[in-house]
Enzyme design. Structure first.
Site, mmCIF file in Angstrom:
data_model
loop_
_atom_site.group_PDB
_atom_site.id
_atom_site.type_symbol
_atom_site.label_atom_id
_atom_site.label_comp_id
_atom_site.label_asym_id
_atom_site.label_seq_id
_atom_site.Cartn_x
_atom_site.Cartn_y
_atom_site.Cartn_z
ATOM 1 N N VAL A 171 0.838 -1.198 0.000
ATOM 2 C CA VAL A 171 0.000 0.000 0.000
ATOM 3 C C VAL A 171 0.874 1.250 0.000
ATOM 4 O O VAL A 171 1.722 1.429 0.877
ATOM 5 C CB VAL A 171 -0.932 0.023 1.231
ATOM 6 C CG1 VAL A 171 -1.868 1.226 1.167
ATOM 7 C CG2 VAL A 171 -1.727 -1.273 1.330
ATOM 8 N N GLY A 230 8.493 4.548 1.972
ATOM 9 C CA GLY A 230 7.719 4.349 3.187
ATOM 10 C C GLY A 230 6.402 3.683 2.861
ATOM 11 O O GLY A 230 6.162 3.306 1.733
ATOM 12 N N SER A 231 5.536 3.516 3.801
ATOM 13 C CA SER A 231 4.179 3.000 3.640
ATOM 14 C C SER A 231 3.956 1.713 4.415
ATOM 15 O O SER A 231 4.604 1.479 5.418
ATOM 16 C CB SER A 231 3.805 2.822 2.172
ATOM 17 O OG SER A 231 2.412 2.952 2.040
ATOM 18 N N ARG A 232 3.041 0.848 3.911
ATOM 19 C CA ARG A 232 2.650 -0.336 4.682
ATOM 20 C C ARG A 232 2.499 -1.546 3.775
ATOM 21 O O ARG A 232 2.254 -1.433 2.573
ATOM 22 C CB ARG A 232 1.340 -0.099 5.430
ATOM 23 C CG ARG A 232 0.159 0.122 4.514
ATOM 24 C CD ARG A 232 -1.117 0.360 5.282
ATOM 25 N NE ARG A 232 -1.730 -0.863 5.768
ATOM 26 C CZ ARG A 232 -2.845 -0.899 6.480
ATOM 27 N NH1 ARG A 232 -3.444 0.244 6.796
ATOM 28 N NH2 ARG A 232 -3.363 -2.029 6.872
#
EC number: 4.1.1.-
Length: 214
Positions: A149, A179-181
């Site tokens: 994501v 960055g992120s998930r």
């Protein structure tokens, strides 16, 4: 080791910094510092996954954003279309974490889909189904899904695998810049034990997060 494509980002500021050195030390150091940060970001250290086939490892470096999201919640509607009654573990990656994502188990990629969406902060619950994301469905024992994501800053997802590819546990499968998930989902019926909890620090390809039934 470096992630694929690293040179496209590191080489320009490094070359510019070298060229500027005789003329402007401050600008040169700024460019060289940028190149050093990008080299750090694209690092891809070797990882040694546990040999136990029942241990699913984290797909990403970072901290556990959510322990378990129950099936039926809004954030899991999408995953429920791929798996029956999924349990999901979510990992948040900061800009300082290693960003190469890895396969949590052995499997074959049966579906790889890029879904367009928004660019909300990745820690928001609704980002999982509303942001730009990539969904990878694997035929393994058990079947599982890895969802990459994007976030407010991280807007680019690179996949290293495609439909039909066979992957081994711990093998690189993609990367999100910057960055992120990443979410890992497995069928509830296949889960024997959850091995992590919210706030835990995990490493992609190494840290066991779920023990699956054998």
């Amino acid at each position: 080791m470096m992630a694929p494509g690293w040179w496209k980002f590191v080489t320009p500021p490094a070359a510019l910094g070298a060229a500027l050195f005789p003329w402007s030390r401050p600008l040169s150091f700024l460019c060289l510092g940028t190149a050093a940060f990008l080299a750090f970001f694209f690092r891809n250290p070797p990882r040694e996954p546990p040999s136990d086939p029942s241990l699913a490892v984290s797909p990403a470096d970072g901290r556990l954003l959510g322990y378990v999201m129950e099936a039926g919640e809004a954030s899991d509607d999408e995953l429920s279309s791929y798996l029956d009654d999924p349990i999901t573990v979510s990992v948040f990656m900061s800009p300082l974490d290693v960003h190469v994502n890895r396969a949590p188990l052995d499997g074959r990629v049966v579906e790889a889909e890029i879904l367009k969406g928004r660019f909300r902060p990745a820690f928001r619950k609704d980002s999982a189904t509303e942001n730009n994301r990539a969904v990878l469905l694997f035929d393994g024992d058990p079947p599982f899904v890895v969802r990459l994501v994007s976030g407010a800053v991280a807007r680019r997802i690179d996949l290293y695998v495609q439909e039909g590819d066979e992957v081994n546990k711990g093998e690189p499968i993609g990367m999100i810049r910057f960055g992120s998930r990443v979410d890992l989902a497995v069928p509830r019926s296949s889960v024997e034990e959850l091995l992590v909890r919210k706030g835990d620090s995990v490493k992609a390809g190494e840290t066991p997060v779920i023990r699956v039934k054998r």
